[in-house]
Design a protein around this motif. Sequence first.
Motif, PDB file in Angstrom:
ATOM      1  N   PRO A  80     -10.930   5.359   0.248  1.00 50.78           N
ATOM      2  CA  PRO A  80     -10.230   4.080   0.074  1.00 50.78           C
ATOM      3  C   PRO A  80     -10.837   3.005   0.971  1.00 50.78           C
ATOM      4  O   PRO A  80     -11.116   3.251   2.144  1.00 50.78           O
ATOM      5  CB  PRO A  80      -8.789   4.407   0.489  1.00 50.78           C
ATOM      6  CG  PRO A  80      -8.648   5.878   0.226  1.00 50.78           C
ATOM      7  CD  PRO A  80      -9.994   6.463   0.562  1.00 50.78           C
ATOM      8  N   GLN A  81     -11.037   1.824   0.417  1.00 47.27           N
ATOM      9  CA  GLN A  81     -11.665   0.753   1.180  1.00 47.27           C
ATOM     10  C   GLN A  81     -10.763   0.201   2.277  1.00 47.27           C
ATOM     11  O   GLN A  81     -11.235  -0.496   3.177  1.00 47.27           O
ATOM     12  CB  GLN A  81     -12.099  -0.376   0.228  1.00 47.27           C
ATOM     13  CG  GLN A  81     -13.186   0.050  -0.758  1.00 47.27           C
ATOM     14  CD  GLN A  81     -14.410   0.629  -0.052  1.00 47.27           C
ATOM     15  OE1 GLN A  81     -15.085  -0.075   0.700  1.00 47.27           O
ATOM     16  NE2 GLN A  81     -14.683   1.917  -0.275  1.00 47.27           N
ATOM     17  N   ASN A  82      -9.471   0.508   2.205  1.00 44.55           N
ATOM     18  CA  ASN A  82      -8.566   0.061   3.267  1.00 44.55           C
ATOM     19  C   ASN A  82      -8.508   1.046   4.431  1.00 44.55           C
ATOM     20  O   ASN A  82      -7.761   0.839   5.384  1.00 44.55           O
ATOM     21  CB  ASN A  82      -7.151  -0.150   2.718  1.00 44.55           C
ATOM     22  CG  ASN A  82      -6.509   1.144   2.238  1.00 44.55           C
ATOM     23  OD1 ASN A  82      -7.076   1.836   1.399  1.00 44.55           O
ATOM     24  ND2 ASN A  82      -5.346   1.490   2.783  1.00 44.55           N
ATOM     25  N   TRP A  83      -9.290   2.126   4.360  1.00 42.05           N
ATOM     26  CA  TRP A  83      -9.359   3.068   5.469  1.00 42.05           C
ATOM     27  C   TRP A  83     -10.387   2.584   6.486  1.00 42.05           C
ATOM     28  O   TRP A  83     -11.352   1.896   6.127  1.00 42.05           O
ATOM     29  CB  TRP A  83      -9.731   4.456   4.977  1.00 42.05           C
ATOM     30  CG  TRP A  83      -8.612   5.185   4.315  1.00 42.05           C
ATOM     31  CD1 TRP A  83      -7.443   4.649   3.847  1.00 42.05           C
ATOM     32  CD2 TRP A  83      -8.553   6.586   4.031  1.00 42.05           C
ATOM     33  NE1 TRP A  83      -6.656   5.627   3.294  1.00 42.05           N
ATOM     34  CE2 TRP A  83      -7.310   6.825   3.389  1.00 42.05           C
ATOM     35  CE3 TRP A  83      -9.419   7.653   4.247  1.00 42.05           C
ATOM     36  CZ2 TRP A  83      -6.920   8.090   2.977  1.00 42.05           C
ATOM     37  CZ3 TRP A  83      -9.034   8.925   3.831  1.00 42.05           C
ATOM     38  CH2 TRP A  83      -7.795   9.136   3.210  1.00 42.05           C
ATOM     39  N   TYR A 109      -5.373   1.772  -0.966  1.00 45.58           N
ATOM     40  CA  TYR A 109      -5.470   0.359  -1.311  1.00 45.58           C
ATOM     41  C   TYR A 109      -4.800  -0.536  -0.261  1.00 45.58           C
ATOM     42  O   TYR A 109      -5.295  -1.614   0.055  1.00 45.58           O
ATOM     43  CB  TYR A 109      -4.895   0.066  -2.700  1.00 45.58           C
ATOM     44  CG  TYR A 109      -5.580   0.813  -3.814  1.00 45.58           C
ATOM     45  CD1 TYR A 109      -6.798   0.377  -4.328  1.00 45.58           C
ATOM     46  CD2 TYR A 109      -5.018   1.969  -4.341  1.00 45.58           C
ATOM     47  CE1 TYR A 109      -7.433   1.080  -5.355  1.00 45.58           C
ATOM     48  CE2 TYR A 109      -5.648   2.678  -5.365  1.00 45.58           C
ATOM     49  CZ  TYR A 109      -6.851   2.228  -5.866  1.00 45.58           C
ATOM     50  OH  TYR A 109      -7.477   2.917  -6.870  1.00 45.58           O
ATOM     51  N   ILE A 110      -3.685  -0.124   0.218  1.00 46.65           N
ATOM     52  CA  ILE A 110      -2.972  -0.815   1.305  1.00 46.65           C
ATOM     53  C   ILE A 110      -2.374   0.267   2.203  1.00 46.65           C
ATOM     54  O   ILE A 110      -2.209   1.408   1.763  1.00 46.65           O
ATOM     55  CB  ILE A 110      -1.849  -1.757   0.765  1.00 46.65           C
ATOM     56  CG1 ILE A 110      -0.997  -1.022  -0.313  1.00 46.65           C
ATOM     57  CG2 ILE A 110      -2.424  -3.013   0.186  1.00 46.65           C
ATOM     58  CD1 ILE A 110       0.168  -0.301   0.211  1.00 46.65           C
ATOM     59  N   ASP A 142      -0.525  -7.725   3.263  1.00 52.78           N
ATOM     60  CA  ASP A 142      -1.601  -6.921   2.666  1.00 52.78           C
ATOM     61  C   ASP A 142      -1.328  -6.676   1.180  1.00 52.78           C
ATOM     62  O   ASP A 142      -2.238  -6.755   0.350  1.00 52.78           O
ATOM     63  CB  ASP A 142      -1.730  -5.582   3.396  1.00 52.78           C
ATOM     64  CG  ASP A 142      -2.258  -5.732   4.810  1.00 52.78           C
ATOM     65  OD1 ASP A 142      -2.803  -6.801   5.129  1.00 52.78           O
ATOM     66  OD2 ASP A 142      -2.125  -4.767   5.598  1.00 52.78           O
ATOM     67  N   CYS A 143      -0.076  -6.366   0.858  1.00 52.51           N
ATOM     68  CA  CYS A 143       0.271  -6.109  -0.545  1.00 52.51           C
ATOM     69  C   CYS A 143       0.109  -7.374  -1.385  1.00 52.51           C
ATOM     70  O   CYS A 143      -0.472  -7.343  -2.482  1.00 52.51           O
ATOM     71  CB  CYS A 143       1.703  -5.603  -0.651  1.00 52.51           C
ATOM     72  SG  CYS A 143       1.980  -3.946   0.043  1.00 52.51           S
ATOM     73  N   ALA A 271       8.803   1.480  -0.804  1.00 54.83           N
ATOM     74  CA  ALA A 271       8.878   1.216  -2.245  1.00 54.83           C
ATOM     75  C   ALA A 271       7.881   0.147  -2.670  1.00 54.83           C
ATOM     76  O   ALA A 271       7.177   0.301  -3.676  1.00 54.83           O
ATOM     77  CB  ALA A 271      10.297   0.810  -2.632  1.00 54.83           C
ATOM     78  N   VAL A 272       7.790  -0.948  -1.905  1.00 55.53           N
ATOM     79  CA  VAL A 272       6.839  -2.002  -2.288  1.00 55.53           C
ATOM     80  C   VAL A 272       5.400  -1.552  -2.044  1.00 55.53           C
ATOM     81  O   VAL A 272       4.492  -1.938  -2.787  1.00 55.53           O
ATOM     82  CB  VAL A 272       7.132  -3.330  -1.550  1.00 55.53           C
ATOM     83  CG1 VAL A 272       8.510  -3.869  -1.942  1.00 55.53           C
ATOM     84  CG2 VAL A 272       7.013  -3.193  -0.036  1.00 55.53           C
ATOM     85  N   MET A 273       5.189  -0.735  -1.022  1.00 60.54           N
ATOM     86  CA  MET A 273       3.859  -0.181  -0.801  1.00 60.54           C
ATOM     87  C   MET A 273       3.450   0.722  -1.955  1.00 60.54           C
ATOM     88  O   MET A 273       2.315   0.655  -2.454  1.00 60.54           O
ATOM     89  CB  MET A 273       3.822   0.606   0.515  1.00 60.54           C
ATOM     90  CG  MET A 273       3.949  -0.236   1.774  1.00 60.54           C
ATOM     91  SD  MET A 273       4.095   0.797   3.264  1.00 60.54           S
ATOM     92  CE  MET A 273       2.467   1.589   3.312  1.00 60.54           C
ATOM     93  N   MET A 274       4.370   1.573  -2.394  1.00 61.42           N
ATOM     94  CA  MET A 274       4.067   2.499  -3.479  1.00 61.42           C
ATOM     95  C   MET A 274       3.794   1.738  -4.779  1.00 61.42           C
ATOM     96  O   MET A 274       2.842   2.047  -5.510  1.00 61.42           O
ATOM     97  CB  MET A 274       5.211   3.484  -3.675  1.00 61.42           C
ATOM     98  CG  MET A 274       4.856   4.642  -4.596  1.00 61.42           C
ATOM     99  SD  MET A 274       6.206   5.859  -4.777  1.00 61.42           S
ATOM    100  CE  MET A 274       6.481   6.351  -3.077  1.00 61.42           C
TER     101      MET A 274
END
Length: 297
Positions: A80-83, A109-110, A142-143, A271-274
């Motif tokens: 993942p590019q967010n890592w 992703y986030i 971030d999201c 929940a919003v992260m998922m």
Amino acid sequence: MATIKSLNPPDFDGFFLRSVDTELTKRYTSVLDSFQQISSSMSALASIKIPDITLGFQEIAKQVTPGLEAMRRALRRRYPQNWPDDLRPFSDESTIRLIVQDEGIPLAYIPRPEIVSAVVEAENRKRRIDVLLGRREDIIDDCLAVLDDEALHRKVEAQVPLMRDALYALRDGHTSAAQALAIVVCDTLICTHIADSHTAAKRQAGVVLDDLELVFRADYLRIALAIAPVVGLLTSWTPKSPYPAPSELSRHVTIHQATPDHLRPDNALIAVMMGTSLLLAFSELAEWRDARERKPA
């Protein structure tokens, strides 16, 4: 007989999400990805000039380094590019499975790299939740950033404005509303892109991280990490169940037995992260399918 060039990538939803012959698909994927890996490695090696042995070691290093760097970048793109660039904390597969699948914390992703690192390095779920809540505003940013900046596929575009509304609601302090809307978005994505049945969807999500080596070689790690938290989200429960309602984020409790105890800040944030993570994952899958269909036979 098909040539290597004409072979298409394996159908991800067929392999992970639609209960086809798993063993046959594994063999096909393994052989195909071996060819793809060899091809990628040869492409990278082609950029390495054969050094003149009369040159000094420093000059040799200058010639070899660009090719090795190309190979490193190719491998890095599979994560993942967010890592963070330092992937050593992520080498323990069991820890990643624990956080993402068992604890239901999205990491694909986030959010941003420094938050991902802090979550992975935390000693238990309570500490990880503390990390997330402590960076709540950054995670919301971030999201929103990935939903604004990414040109998401038309197959998920109808859910994007709803996900943004959930994020705005959470940022404005409307925790319960944010969680409820985010779960509706997640439910739509799951039923559309994994399986109509929640039981089937949970079963399919539960196997995406079974073979991390295969997932990595097939370049599906990002998608698998985004789908794995669905397992906990779809934990079976009804008011007639003989055991207590799940405390962690639950689709069934949020929709069918909503209480302030469940619609709370940590569950709303997850929940919003998922929802954001699933949007990015299914958008990427749709782009892959489009690219495959555009390839000449």
